[in-house]
Design a protein around this motif. Structure first.
Motif, PDB file in Angstrom:
ATOM      1  N   LYS A   4       5.397  20.766 -64.290  1.00  0.00           N
ATOM      2  CA  LYS A   4       6.492  19.916 -63.804  1.00  0.00           C
ATOM      3  C   LYS A   4       7.804  20.231 -64.499  1.00  0.00           C
ATOM      4  O   LYS A   4       8.869  20.067 -63.919  1.00  0.00           O
ATOM      5  N   GLN A   5       7.747  20.652 -65.762  1.00  0.00           N
ATOM      6  CA  GLN A   5       8.989  20.984 -66.464  1.00  0.00           C
ATOM      7  C   GLN A   5       9.709  22.125 -65.760  1.00  0.00           C
ATOM      8  O   GLN A   5      10.926  22.076 -65.549  1.00  0.00           O
ATOM      9  N   ALA A   6       8.975  23.168 -65.372  1.00  0.00           N
ATOM     10  CA  ALA A   6       9.592  24.285 -64.657  1.00  0.00           C
ATOM     11  C   ALA A   6      10.064  23.848 -63.269  1.00  0.00           C
ATOM     12  O   ALA A   6      11.110  24.291 -62.795  1.00  0.00           O
ATOM     13  N   ALA A   7       9.306  22.981 -62.614  1.00  0.00           N
ATOM     14  CA  ALA A   7       9.695  22.507 -61.288  1.00  0.00           C
ATOM     15  C   ALA A   7      11.009  21.734 -61.349  1.00  0.00           C
ATOM     16  O   ALA A   7      11.902  21.922 -60.508  1.00  0.00           O
ATOM     17  N   LEU A   8      11.133  20.858 -62.344  1.00  0.00           N
ATOM     18  CA  LEU A   8      12.376  20.101 -62.499  1.00  0.00           C
ATOM     19  C   LEU A   8      13.533  21.025 -62.866  1.00  0.00           C
ATOM     20  O   LEU A   8      14.663  20.842 -62.396  1.00  0.00           O
ATOM     21  N   ALA A   9      13.262  22.020 -63.689  1.00  0.00           N
ATOM     22  CA  ALA A   9      14.303  22.980 -64.058  1.00  0.00           C
ATOM     23  C   ALA A   9      14.770  23.766 -62.833  1.00  0.00           C
ATOM     24  O   ALA A   9      15.957  24.031 -62.666  1.00  0.00           O
ATOM     25  N   TRP A  10      13.816  24.119 -61.960  1.00  0.00           N
ATOM     26  CA  TRP A  10      14.174  24.857 -60.740  1.00  0.00           C
ATOM     27  C   TRP A  10      15.061  24.001 -59.856  1.00  0.00           C
ATOM     28  O   TRP A  10      16.062  24.485 -59.312  1.00  0.00           O
ATOM     29  N   MET A  11      14.732  22.737 -59.684  1.00  0.00           N
ATOM     30  CA  MET A  11      15.562  21.849 -58.857  1.00  0.00           C
ATOM     31  C   MET A  11      16.949  21.672 -59.459  1.00  0.00           C
ATOM     32  O   MET A  11      17.953  21.639 -58.743  1.00  0.00           O
ATOM     33  N   ASP A  12      17.017  21.539 -60.762  1.00  0.00           N
ATOM     34  CA  ASP A  12      18.300  21.412 -61.444  1.00  0.00           C
ATOM     35  C   ASP A  12      19.143  22.672 -61.208  1.00  0.00           C
ATOM     36  O   ASP A  12      20.330  22.596 -60.872  1.00  0.00           O
ATOM     37  N   PHE A  13      18.520  23.833 -61.342  1.00  0.00           N
ATOM     38  CA  PHE A  13      19.193  25.109 -61.140  1.00  0.00           C
ATOM     39  C   PHE A  13      19.646  25.260 -59.695  1.00  0.00           C
ATOM     40  O   PHE A  13      20.792  25.646 -59.415  1.00  0.00           O
ATOM     41  N   PHE A  14      18.767  24.945 -58.757  1.00  0.00           N
ATOM     42  CA  PHE A  14      19.081  25.024 -57.329  1.00  0.00           C
ATOM     43  C   PHE A  14      20.319  24.214 -56.980  1.00  0.00           C
ATOM     44  O   PHE A  14      21.178  24.651 -56.210  1.00  0.00           O
ATOM     45  N   SER A  15      20.424  23.015 -57.544  1.00  0.00           N
ATOM     46  CA  SER A  15      21.475  22.080 -57.136  1.00  0.00           C
ATOM     47  C   SER A  15      22.795  22.284 -57.874  1.00  0.00           C
ATOM     48  O   SER A  15      23.773  21.598 -57.561  1.00  0.00           O
ATOM     49  N   GLU A  16      22.847  23.214 -58.821  1.00  0.00           N
ATOM     50  CA  GLU A  16      24.128  23.542 -59.459  1.00  0.00           C
ATOM     51  C   GLU A  16      25.074  24.116 -58.401  1.00  0.00           C
ATOM     52  O   GLU A  16      24.655  24.858 -57.522  1.00  0.00           O
ATOM     53  N   LYS A  17      26.330  23.776 -58.490  1.00  0.00           N
ATOM     54  CA  LYS A  17      27.280  24.056 -57.407  1.00  0.00           C
ATOM     55  C   LYS A  17      27.284  25.515 -56.979  1.00  0.00           C
ATOM     56  O   LYS A  17      27.207  25.818 -55.773  1.00  0.00           O
ATOM     57  N   GLU A  18      27.367  26.448 -57.923  1.00  0.00           N
ATOM     58  CA  GLU A  18      27.457  27.862 -57.566  1.00  0.00           C
ATOM     59  C   GLU A  18      26.181  28.329 -56.852  1.00  0.00           C
ATOM     60  O   GLU A  18      26.248  29.034 -55.841  1.00  0.00           O
ATOM     61  N   ASN A  19      25.025  27.918 -57.368  1.00  0.00           N
ATOM     62  CA  ASN A  19      23.758  28.328 -56.761  1.00  0.00           C
ATOM     63  C   ASN A  19      23.571  27.681 -55.393  1.00  0.00           C
ATOM     64  O   ASN A  19      23.110  28.321 -54.441  1.00  0.00           O
ATOM     65  N   TYR A  20      23.944  26.415 -55.306  1.00  0.00           N
ATOM     66  CA  TYR A  20      23.769  25.707 -54.045  1.00  0.00           C
ATOM     67  C   TYR A  20      24.705  26.251 -52.971  1.00  0.00           C
ATOM     68  O   TYR A  20      24.331  26.359 -51.800  1.00  0.00           O
ATOM     69  N   GLN A  21      25.912  26.637 -53.371  1.00  0.00           N
ATOM     70  CA  GLN A  21      26.857  27.218 -52.417  1.00  0.00           C
ATOM     71  C   GLN A  21      26.287  28.499 -51.812  1.00  0.00           C
ATOM     72  O   GLN A  21      26.377  28.731 -50.599  1.00  0.00           O
ATOM     73  N   LYS A  22      25.670  29.340 -52.640  1.00  0.00           N
ATOM     74  CA  LYS A  22      25.070  30.575 -52.139  1.00  0.00           C
ATOM     75  C   LYS A  22      23.913  30.266 -51.194  1.00  0.00           C
ATOM     76  O   LYS A  22      23.735  30.949 -50.184  1.00  0.00           O
ATOM     77  N   PHE A  23      23.142  29.246 -51.526  1.00  0.00           N
ATOM     78  CA  PHE A  23      22.033  28.842 -50.661  1.00  0.00           C
ATOM     79  C   PHE A  23      22.547  28.421 -49.289  1.00  0.00           C
ATOM     80  O   PHE A  23      21.998  28.823 -48.256  1.00  0.00           O
ATOM     81  N   LEU A  24      23.615  27.633 -49.268  1.00  0.00           N
ATOM     82  CA  LEU A  24      24.196  27.188 -48.003  1.00  0.00           C
ATOM     83  C   LEU A  24      24.708  28.363 -47.184  1.00  0.00           C
ATOM     84  O   LEU A  24      24.533  28.421 -45.962  1.00  0.00           O
ATOM     85  N   GLU A  25      25.342  29.314 -47.839  1.00  0.00           N
ATOM     86  CA  GLU A  25      25.893  30.464 -47.135  1.00  0.00           C
ATOM     87  C   GLU A  25      24.791  31.305 -46.493  1.00  0.00           C
ATOM     88  O   GLU A  25      24.968  31.859 -45.403  1.00  0.00           O
ATOM     89  N   THR A  26      23.643  31.397 -47.158  1.00  0.00           N
ATOM     90  CA  THR A  26      22.545  32.200 -46.636  1.00  0.00           C
ATOM     91  C   THR A  26      21.810  31.489 -45.512  1.00  0.00           C
ATOM     92  O   THR A  26      21.431  32.097 -44.514  1.00  0.00           O
ATOM     93  N   THR A  27      21.603  30.186 -45.660  1.00  0.00           N
ATOM     94  CA  THR A  27      20.830  29.436 -44.668  1.00  0.00           C
ATOM     95  C   THR A  27      21.653  28.964 -43.483  1.00  0.00           C
ATOM     96  O   THR A  27      21.127  28.772 -42.392  1.00  0.00           O
ATOM     97  N   GLY A  28      22.944  28.723 -43.708  1.00  0.00           N
ATOM     98  CA  GLY A  28      23.762  28.122 -42.662  1.00  0.00           C
ATOM     99  C   GLY A  28      23.601  26.618 -42.585  1.00  0.00           C
ATOM    100  O   GLY A  28      24.134  25.982 -41.670  1.00  0.00           O
TER     101      GLY A  28
END
Length: 446
Positions: free
Chosen positions: A348-372
């Motif tokens: 769970k520690q890694a899972a929570l870290a992944w969600m935290d990382f995913f939702s950081e603005k720079e990472n999330y912006q790239k995710f949005l650009e790729t998925t639409g």
């Protein structure tokens, strides 16, 4: 459909049993470790294996893998194993892997509270959350990055059991602007105009519509588009759903039948043998000019744009199922891909870290650009395509599949919001026959 597992397909209710999965996590759910903890910022503090499971779609598959690759660079002691499986088999795969206890993060399906009239048809993942089978994310700092109204829409008992990844618009029609211009047709705003466009294109030797019937659920996007015009407001959708459950309305008459009739009408203008065409084949065929239009969600925009390149301009308009143009002014939407952590997770520690990382603005912006996807966070940049369709998304209207709740005790012909799989050539039925079968199957659930 629901993207049952993802990307637009979540409008179909999953019916897989969760008894075994609940048994597997029951002891873990009662332990102190089930609450999880916010990960530290020290990249070396997180280690071990993290398995992530989603349904498959090209844009989001790449986006999740990119996030996971970047996460492993920050946390080199973590091995992320990302798996994307066919959406039709996702519920069964998820259930078996939850039972095995080897999932760290997965896409939760239909994770939302249900009205009292349908309490016996709660989704498997809602039952998991209510029984302590999902980690409560409410107080995790990264959840504060998301738009409060979107969190409110997915709250269960005022608590958060999933991280939203965005929103998608479901009931629009992608079209080839060059084909429209070359054949003298304009974007239709009413059903009558839409049928006229279909007839004009067909009369000029152009295949009007592309459908991925092999996977069944993509044909349901047309049904959802029809429902958006026939039931233009949330109140309209909620009213019909409630009336069906209390047997005040029927599936073989009124708006339910009208939606099937309009769905079948579009089937008549699709490419030959569309029942054998896969969903993933559509972007390439659209790019090659095989057909002029296709129903798809904005989750697939990046894939479509990549396939088309600079061959022609792409447009998108609301499926115009009503002869009242005002009822066709918006495209209906849904919350995309709710990512949950089972309390049976071994890391769970890694899972929570992944969600935290995913939702950081720079990472999330790239995710949005790729998925639409449209953003689930405020103040994020939007693509040119999303800006272009802004007139259709300024007022958010929930797609029918997010309102409808299937009765798990009813027969198979009532398993979908409306019985579009029975329509020829997916099945063998006329709209009335499909509606009659749905009503008969619906009645067995009471």
């Amino acid at each position: 459909m629901a993207r049952t597992a993802s990307r637009g397909r979540t409008w179909r209710r999953a019916t897989t049993s969760v008894t075994a999965a609940l048994a597997a996590i029951s002891l873990v759910a009662c332990s102190p470790a089930a609450t999880g903890s916010t990960p530290s910022g020290d990249g070396g503090a997180i280690s071990g294996e993290l398995q992530i499971l989603t349904g498959s779609a090209a844009g989001s598959d790449k986006a999740f893998q990119d996030v996971s690759d970047a996460f492993m660079k920050k946390y080199p002691d973590v091995k992320v194993i990302y798996s994307a499986v066919d959406n039709n088999t996702f519920p069964q795969t998820k259930s078996s892997r939850l039972t095995a206890g080897n999932l760290g993060i997965f896409v939760a399906l239909n994770l939302a509270e249900v009205p009292d009239y349908a309490k016996d048809s709660a989704s498997d993942d809602l039952l998991l959350a209510q029984s302590g089978g999902l980690v409560d994310l409410t107080d995790e700092p990264f959840m504060q990055r998301f738009t409060p109204t979107m969190l409110d829409a997915q709250a269960i008992g005022g608590r958060q059991y999933a991280m939203p990844t965005g929103a998608s618009y479901v009931t629009g029609v992608f079209y080839n602007k060059s084909i429209f211009a070359d054949n003298g047709v304009e974007v239709p705003t009413t059903w009558t105009e839409f049928v006229s466009v279909l007839d004009t294109l067909k009369g000029k030797g152009v295949t009007p519509y592309g459908i991925g019937g092999k996977d069944t659920w993509p044909a349901g996007l047309i049904m959802l588009g029809a429902a958006a015009g026939v039931l233009p407001t949330l109140e309209d959708k909620q009213g019909l759903a409630a009336d069906l459950w209390i047997n005040k309305a029927k599936l073989d008459e009124g708006p339910s039948l009208e939606i099937l009739e309009k769905t079948e009408k579009v089937f008549q203008y699709a490419q030959p043998n569309f029942a054998g065409t896969g969903y993933d084949d559509l972007p390439g065929q659209f790019a090659n000019g095989t057909f002029a239009m296709m129903s798809d969600g904005t989750w697939n925009t990046t894939t479509i744009q990549t396939a088309v390149g600079d061959k022609f301009e792409i447009g998108y308009f609301p499926f115009p199922a009503s002869d009242d143009a005002a009822a066709n002014k918006t495209v209906n939407g849904k919350i995309e891909l709710q990512m949950a952590i089972p309390t049976s997770s071994k890391n769970k520690q890694a899972a929570l870290a992944w969600m935290d990382f995913f939702s950081e603005k720079e990472n999330y912006q790239k995710f949005l650009e790729t998925t639409g996807f449209s953003s689930a966070q405020p103040n994020m940049a939007t693509s040119g395509f999303l800006e272009e369709i802004a007139p259709y998304t300024g007022t958010f209207e929930t797609v029918w599949g997010q309102v409808w709740i299937a009765n798990n005790k009813a027969g198979q012909d009532a398993a979908y919001p409306f019985n579009y799989p029975a329509l020829a050539p997916l099945g063998t039925s006329t709209p009335q026959q499909a509606a009659d079968a749905a009503q008969q199957a619906w009645g067995t659930g009471f």
